[in-house]
Design a protein around this motif. Structure first.
Motif, mmCIF file in Angstrom:
data_model
loop_
_atom_site.group_PDB
_atom_site.id
_atom_site.type_symbol
_atom_site.label_atom_id
_atom_site.label_comp_id
_atom_site.label_asym_id
_atom_site.label_seq_id
_atom_site.Cartn_x
_atom_site.Cartn_y
_atom_site.Cartn_z
ATOM 1 N N HIS A 112 81.217 80.546 24.111
ATOM 2 C CA HIS A 112 81.432 81.772 24.887
ATOM 3 C C HIS A 112 80.480 82.902 24.491
ATOM 4 O O HIS A 112 80.369 83.909 25.189
ATOM 5 C CB HIS A 112 82.867 82.279 24.681
ATOM 6 C CG HIS A 112 83.912 81.268 25.025
ATOM 7 N ND1 HIS A 112 84.101 80.813 26.311
ATOM 8 C CD2 HIS A 112 84.795 80.598 24.247
ATOM 9 C CE1 HIS A 112 85.066 79.918 26.316
ATOM 10 N NE2 HIS A 112 85.499 79.766 25.076
ATOM 11 N N SER A 113 79.838 82.743 23.334
ATOM 12 C CA SER A 113 79.089 83.875 22.762
ATOM 13 C C SER A 113 77.966 84.356 23.667
ATOM 14 O O SER A 113 77.791 85.564 23.867
ATOM 15 C CB SER A 113 78.500 83.491 21.399
ATOM 16 O OG SER A 113 79.505 83.004 20.551
ATOM 17 N N GLU A 114 77.197 83.402 24.211
ATOM 18 C CA GLU A 114 76.027 83.812 24.995
ATOM 19 C C GLU A 114 76.436 84.614 26.230
ATOM 20 O O GLU A 114 75.810 85.636 26.553
ATOM 21 C CB GLU A 114 75.184 82.589 25.374
ATOM 22 C CG GLU A 114 73.957 83.002 26.171
ATOM 23 C CD GLU A 114 72.881 81.943 26.257
ATOM 24 O OE1 GLU A 114 72.902 80.980 25.456
ATOM 25 O OE2 GLU A 114 72.009 82.095 27.124
ATOM 26 N N ALA A 115 77.497 84.173 26.889
ATOM 27 C CA ALA A 115 77.941 84.889 28.094
ATOM 28 C C ALA A 115 78.419 86.299 27.729
ATOM 29 O O ALA A 115 78.179 87.263 28.477
ATOM 30 C CB ALA A 115 79.062 84.110 28.774
ATOM 31 N N ALA A 116 79.091 86.426 26.588
ATOM 32 C CA ALA A 116 79.568 87.752 26.164
ATOM 33 C C ALA A 116 78.383 88.670 25.858
ATOM 34 O O ALA A 116 78.368 89.840 26.261
ATOM 35 C CB ALA A 116 80.487 87.614 24.950
ATOM 36 N N ILE A 117 77.393 88.125 25.173
ATOM 37 C CA ILE A 117 76.207 88.928 24.836
ATOM 38 C C ILE A 117 75.460 89.310 26.125
ATOM 39 O O ILE A 117 75.013 90.445 26.287
ATOM 40 C CB ILE A 117 75.296 88.156 23.854
ATOM 41 C CG1 ILE A 117 76.009 88.021 22.503
ATOM 42 C CG2 ILE A 117 73.939 88.869 23.680
ATOM 43 C CD1 ILE A 117 75.374 87.019 21.557
ATOM 44 N N ALA A 118 75.379 88.351 27.047
ATOM 45 C CA ALA A 118 74.687 88.625 28.320
ATOM 46 C C ALA A 118 75.390 89.752 29.083
ATOM 47 O O ALA A 118 74.738 90.575 29.726
ATOM 48 C CB ALA A 118 74.632 87.354 29.164
ATOM 49 N N ALA A 119 76.721 89.784 29.000
ATOM 50 C CA ALA A 119 77.476 90.784 29.756
ATOM 51 C C ALA A 119 77.405 92.179 29.128
ATOM 52 O O ALA A 119 77.593 93.185 29.813
ATOM 53 C CB ALA A 119 78.938 90.344 29.865
ATOM 54 N N ALA A 120 77.132 92.229 27.829
ATOM 55 C CA ALA A 120 77.072 93.521 27.133
ATOM 56 C C ALA A 120 75.712 94.187 27.357
ATOM 57 O O ALA A 120 74.749 93.541 27.767
ATOM 58 C CB ALA A 120 77.314 93.311 25.644
ATOM 59 N N ASP A 121 75.652 95.491 27.086
ATOM 60 C CA ASP A 121 74.384 96.210 27.240
ATOM 61 C C ASP A 121 73.501 96.088 26.016
ATOM 62 O O ASP A 121 72.285 96.196 26.112
ATOM 63 C CB ASP A 121 74.663 97.704 27.489
ATOM 64 C CG ASP A 121 75.356 97.906 28.811
ATOM 65 O OD1 ASP A 121 74.697 97.730 29.848
ATOM 66 O OD2 ASP A 121 76.565 98.205 28.809
ATOM 67 N N MET A 122 74.135 95.940 24.858
ATOM 68 C CA MET A 122 73.337 95.873 23.632
ATOM 69 C C MET A 122 74.125 95.200 22.514
ATOM 70 O O MET A 122 75.344 95.025 22.612
ATOM 71 C CB MET A 122 72.901 97.266 23.162
ATOM 72 C CG MET A 122 74.034 98.101 22.605
ATOM 73 S SD MET A 122 73.477 99.694 21.947
ATOM 74 C CE MET A 122 72.407 99.193 20.622
#
Ligand code: SF4
Length: 237
Positions: A112-122
């Motif tokens: 799930h990590s990559e999708a969470a990072i992609a959704a965040a701004d930074m």
């Protein structure tokens, strides 16, 4: 809707990313950093249940203070440990138009990590130590997750603020800063590097929890020395 586990919420946070922020400290951490301020955030079943709706509500409540720069930061514990919930919460908070940062220790990654990072701004990335052996001594975890995390950040071109704790008699040397500077060259999207002086404010918490504090003999970091080291640090303003 997925439920999460929450350690605590900080309003008007001024040290966890740009501007004034609402900081959600998610419960659970795979690391055991010697200087951790929140040892009560370690157990995954600690804290309390929380729903995305509540976090959106709390994010809205703080929004009058965000201005152009501020927003919401997910910290911990290690927020990536609750990747599915984190992603849902980020999407819901982004839908309200707020800036979102993830503060990660680089000790945990899953599907799930990559999708969470992609959704965040930074991303706020804590560099615990550049040396693999010292990293493990300090955190109880290997650097195994750190490099794939850096690869994701580079690929997604996510803006990153780096945070590095400087501890007297441990990594407060020009040599360490030189190795940090070299290490950081592999991260392509660094906007800023922050050196944070070690302080011993967590000791009381450990005593209260009946836990041993590994750094009980360490003094707080000297401020003048920290300033000197900041001048030598890459992207440190
Ligand atoms: S990563 Fe953060 S929360 Fe986890 S042990 Fe280290 S300092 Fe504490």
């Amino acid at each position: 809707m997925t439920k999460g586990r929450l350690h605590s919420i900080e309003t008007f946070g001024a040290v966890d990313g740009p501007g004034i922020r609402t900081v959600f400290f998610l419960q659970g951490c795979p690391a055991r950093c010697a200087y951790c301020h929140n040892p009560d955030s370690w157990k995954v079943d600690g804290g309390r249940d929380v729903e995305v709706e509540e976090l959106v509500h709390r994010a809205k409540r703080g929004s009058a203070y965000y201005g152009k720069e501020g927003g919401v930061t997910f910290s911990g514990g290690e927020p990536l440990l609750q990747g599915e919930f984190l992603l849902e919460a980020i999407k819901a908070i982004k839908a309200e138009g707020y800036h979102v940062a993830i503060d990660t220790s680089g000790t945990y990654l899953d599907e799930h990590s990559e999708a969470a990072i992609a959704a965040a701004d930074m991303v706020l990335l804590d560099i615990k130590h550049v040396d693999p052996v010292e990293f493990e001594n300090l955190t109880g975890r290997t650097q195994e997750k750190l490099f794939p995390l850096i690869e994701i950040i580079n690929r997604l071109e996510k803006p990153v603020w780096i945070r590095q704790v400087i501890m007297p008699g441990y990594n407060d040397t020009e040599e360490y800063i030189a190795s940090l500077n070299e290490f950081l060259q592999q991260i392509k999207t660094i906007e800023k590097v922050e050196l944070l002086g070690y302080h011993a404010m967590a000791v009381k918490k450990y005593n209260k929890l009946g836990m041993e504090y590994r750094l009980k003999d360490m003094k707080p970091m000297n401020k003048a020395r920290l300033q000197e080291l900041k001048k030598l640090t890459y992207m440190c303003k």
